[in-house]
Design a protein around this motif. Structure first.
Motif, PDB file in Angstrom:
ATOM      1  N   PHE A 190       0.835  -1.202   0.000  1.00  0.00           N
ATOM      2  CA  PHE A 190       0.000   0.000   0.000  1.00  0.00           C
ATOM      3  C   PHE A 190       0.874   1.257   0.000  1.00  0.00           C
ATOM      4  N   HIS A 191       1.888   1.300   0.861  1.00  0.00           N
ATOM      5  CA  HIS A 191       2.769   2.461   0.923  1.00  0.00           C
ATOM      6  C   HIS A 191       3.583   2.622  -0.360  1.00  0.00           C
ATOM      7  N   LEU A 192       4.027   1.503  -0.941  1.00  0.00           N
ATOM      8  CA  LEU A 192       4.780   1.572  -2.190  1.00  0.00           C
ATOM      9  C   LEU A 192       3.928   2.150  -3.321  1.00  0.00           C
ATOM     10  N   VAL A 193       2.682   1.737  -3.396  1.00  0.00           N
ATOM     11  CA  VAL A 193       1.788   2.246  -4.439  1.00  0.00           C
ATOM     12  C   VAL A 193       1.518   3.740  -4.228  1.00  0.00           C
ATOM     13  N   LEU A 194       1.314   4.149  -2.967  1.00  0.00           N
ATOM     14  CA  LEU A 194       1.130   5.572  -2.707  1.00  0.00           C
ATOM     15  C   LEU A 194       2.359   6.369  -3.128  1.00  0.00           C
ATOM     16  N   ASN A 195       3.541   5.860  -2.775  1.00  0.00           N
ATOM     17  CA  ASN A 195       4.770   6.552  -3.168  1.00  0.00           C
ATOM     18  C   ASN A 195       4.878   6.681  -4.684  1.00  0.00           C
ATOM     19  N   GLU A 196       4.497   5.631  -5.403  1.00  0.00           N
ATOM     20  CA  GLU A 196       4.549   5.675  -6.865  1.00  0.00           C
ATOM     21  C   GLU A 196       3.565   6.712  -7.412  1.00  0.00           C
ATOM     22  N   LEU A 197       2.397   6.797  -6.807  1.00  0.00           N
ATOM     23  CA  LEU A 197       1.431   7.806  -7.236  1.00  0.00           C
ATOM     24  C   LEU A 197       1.987   9.215  -7.040  1.00  0.00           C
ATOM     25  N   TYR A 198       2.596   9.465  -5.882  1.00  0.00           N
ATOM     26  CA  TYR A 198       3.165  10.786  -5.627  1.00  0.00           C
ATOM     27  C   TYR A 198       4.322  11.071  -6.575  1.00  0.00           C
ATOM     28  N   ALA A 199       5.121  10.042  -6.881  1.00  0.00           N
ATOM     29  CA  ALA A 199       6.232  10.224  -7.814  1.00  0.00           C
ATOM     30  C   ALA A 199       5.708  10.543  -9.213  1.00  0.00           C
ATOM     31  N   GLN A 200       4.662   9.867  -9.640  1.00  0.00           N
ATOM     32  CA  GLN A 200       4.071  10.130 -10.954  1.00  0.00           C
ATOM     33  C   GLN A 200       3.477  11.525 -11.013  1.00  0.00           C
ATOM     34  N   GLU A 201       2.877  11.938  -9.902  1.00  0.00           N
ATOM     35  CA  GLU A 201       2.328  13.288  -9.835  1.00  0.00           C
ATOM     36  C   GLU A 201       3.434  14.321 -10.001  1.00  0.00           C
ATOM     37  N   ALA A 202       4.577  14.100  -9.341  1.00  0.00           N
ATOM     38  CA  ALA A 202       5.704  15.031  -9.444  1.00  0.00           C
ATOM     39  C   ALA A 202       6.270  15.046 -10.854  1.00  0.00           C
ATOM     40  N   ARG A 203       6.383  13.873 -11.471  1.00  0.00           N
ATOM     41  CA  ARG A 203       6.944  13.798 -12.828  1.00  0.00           C
ATOM     42  C   ARG A 203       6.031  14.460 -13.856  1.00  0.00           C
ATOM     43  N   SER A 204       4.728  14.378 -13.614  1.00  0.00           N
ATOM     44  CA  SER A 204       3.776  14.938 -14.572  1.00  0.00           C
ATOM     45  C   SER A 204       3.666  16.450 -14.469  1.00  0.00           C
ATOM     46  N   GLY A 205       4.111  17.004 -13.327  1.00  0.00           N
ATOM     47  CA  GLY A 205       4.049  18.445 -13.142  1.00  0.00           C
ATOM     48  C   GLY A 205       2.668  18.967 -12.832  1.00  0.00           C
ATOM     49  N   THR A 206       1.727  18.065 -12.526  1.00  0.00           N
ATOM     50  CA  THR A 206       0.368  18.482 -12.186  1.00  0.00           C
ATOM     51  C   THR A 206       0.186  18.447 -10.678  1.00  0.00           C
ATOM     52  N   ALA A 208      -2.483  17.209  -9.207  1.00  0.00           N
ATOM     53  CA  ALA A 208      -3.248  16.022  -8.819  1.00  0.00           C
ATOM     54  C   ALA A 208      -3.393  15.105 -10.021  1.00  0.00           C
ATOM     55  N   LEU A 209      -3.398  13.810  -9.759  1.00  0.00           N
ATOM     56  CA  LEU A 209      -3.576  12.824 -10.816  1.00  0.00           C
ATOM     57  C   LEU A 209      -5.069  12.633 -11.106  1.00  0.00           C
ATOM     58  N   ALA A 210      -5.359  12.154 -12.301  1.00  0.00           N
ATOM     59  CA  ALA A 210      -6.745  11.887 -12.672  1.00  0.00           C
ATOM     60  C   ALA A 210      -7.291  10.741 -11.841  1.00  0.00           C
ATOM     61  N   ALA A 211      -8.576  10.803 -11.557  1.00  0.00           N
ATOM     62  CA  ALA A 211      -9.219   9.750 -10.768  1.00  0.00           C
ATOM     63  C   ALA A 211      -9.086   8.387 -11.441  1.00  0.00           C
ATOM     64  N   SER A 212      -9.096   8.385 -12.782  1.00  0.00           N
ATOM     65  CA  SER A 212      -8.972   7.112 -13.505  1.00  0.00           C
ATOM     66  C   SER A 212      -7.605   6.473 -13.270  1.00  0.00           C
ATOM     67  N   HIS A 213      -6.568   7.293 -13.188  1.00  0.00           N
ATOM     68  CA  HIS A 213      -5.230   6.764 -12.935  1.00  0.00           C
ATOM     69  C   HIS A 213      -5.113   6.251 -11.501  1.00  0.00           C
ATOM     70  N   ILE A 214      -5.678   6.980 -10.567  1.00  0.00           N
ATOM     71  CA  ILE A 214      -5.673   6.540  -9.167  1.00  0.00           C
ATOM     72  C   ILE A 214      -6.396   5.201  -9.042  1.00  0.00           C
ATOM     73  N   GLU A 215      -7.514   5.072  -9.739  1.00  0.00           N
ATOM     74  CA  GLU A 215      -8.274   3.816  -9.691  1.00  0.00           C
ATOM     75  C   GLU A 215      -7.472   2.680 -10.310  1.00  0.00           C
ATOM     76  N   ARG A 216      -6.750   2.935 -11.379  1.00  0.00           N
ATOM     77  CA  ARG A 216      -5.936   1.903 -11.999  1.00  0.00           C
ATOM     78  C   ARG A 216      -4.839   1.417 -11.035  1.00  0.00           C
ATOM     79  N   MET A 217      -4.220   2.340 -10.319  1.00  0.00           N
ATOM     80  CA  MET A 217      -3.187   1.967  -9.355  1.00  0.00           C
ATOM     81  C   MET A 217      -3.788   1.204  -8.172  1.00  0.00           C
ATOM     82  N   ARG A 218      -5.015   1.555  -7.798  1.00  0.00           N
ATOM     83  CA  ARG A 218      -5.697   0.813  -6.735  1.00  0.00           C
ATOM     84  C   ARG A 218      -5.912  -0.637  -7.163  1.00  0.00           C
ATOM     85  N   THR A 219      -6.297  -0.832  -8.408  1.00  0.00           N
ATOM     86  CA  THR A 219      -6.503  -2.178  -8.938  1.00  0.00           C
ATOM     87  C   THR A 219      -5.204  -2.972  -8.945  1.00  0.00           C
TER      88      THR A 219
END
Length: 242
Positions: A190-206, A208-219
């Motif tokens: 769970f913590h690793l996936v959260l870290n990856e989401l935050y890293a992707q958010e930083a790389r994207s320069g946005t 917040a990430l789209a809800a669809s992407h968050i849902e995909r990572m949850r899956t």
């Protein structure tokens, strides 16, 4: 001109003046919001009280007045939402267990219940919860400072115990040691996936990430966690219909 020692005697270094009434009520929450964000981004060791107060635009002395020390400020930051998230994951588990109608619960349902509140907060876009969940991923870096994380674990303890009992029911042939390992494994993933989401958010320069992407990572999290548990204890009770 008085000497340094004379000035210190007149006004001890530990003396802290009380802030004006107009700033007293809003200041602690403002400091906590900023501390939560900076501790989440840079960790406990990478953040100083001076960093926090400069970001707030508030005098450094007010941090000492309201919190006393960096340790106390971190403890307040990591503990202030703990009761809320604890209650939410308990309610999520209760709903999952109710859906099993008294039958042995499935591991997948328990994993889904555990991560549901956090992912709901992420999808909501609430910056406070986004920062707080990122802060929780820092816990693994503080194993040698249990005093700092105690405010979280003290409040989250009942939820952790409920999930441990649920995993034990879902895996009746597993030892207590294996059940505890399963729980730690799921929390780590769970913590690793959260870290990856935050890293992707930083790389994207946005912001917040789209809800669809968050849902995909949850899956992905659920599949990976359940697959790992199957490998540890066998697939007989991990998935519905097995």
């Amino acid at each position: 001109m008085p000497s340094t020692n004379t000035r210190a005697a007149r006004r001890p270094a530990t003396a802290i003046e009380e802030p004006r009434a107009s700033t007293r009520s809003m200041t602690p929450e403002r400091i906590l919001d900023t501390a939560e964000r900076l501790f989440a981004m840079h960790g406990y060791f990478g953040t100083s009280i001076r960093d926090i107060m400069q970001t707030c635009g508030i005098e450094l002395s007010l941090a000492r007045y309201h919190f006393g020390s960096k340790d106390a400020l971190f403890q307040r930051a990591i503990g202030r939402r703990a009761a809320v998230i604890s209650q939410q994951v308990i309610e999520s588990l209760d709903a999952a267990l109710a859906a099993s109608h008294g039958e042995r619960p499935h591991v997948e349902a328990i994993v889904i219940a555990l991560c549901a509140p956090a992912f709901a907060h992420l999808k909501s876009g609430d910056p406070g919860w986004r920062n707080y969940l990122r802060l929780l991923t820092q816990i693994g870096c503080l194993l040698e400072r249990p005093d700092l994380t105690a405010p979280f674990y003290d409040q989250y303890g009942p939820a952790a115990a409920r999930y441990r009992d649920a995993f034990a029911k879902a895996l009746p042939g597993a030892t207590r040691e294996t059940v505890e390992l399963v729980q730690h494994f799921v929390e780590s993933v769970f913590h690793l996936v959260l870290n990856e989401l935050y890293a992707q958010e930083a790389r994207s320069g946005t912001r917040a990430l789209a809800a669809s992407h968050i849902e995909r990572m949850r899956t992905y999290l659920i599949r990976f966690a359940v697959g790992g548990i199957e490998a540890m204890v066998g697939s007989g009770s991990a998935r519905p219909g097995s």
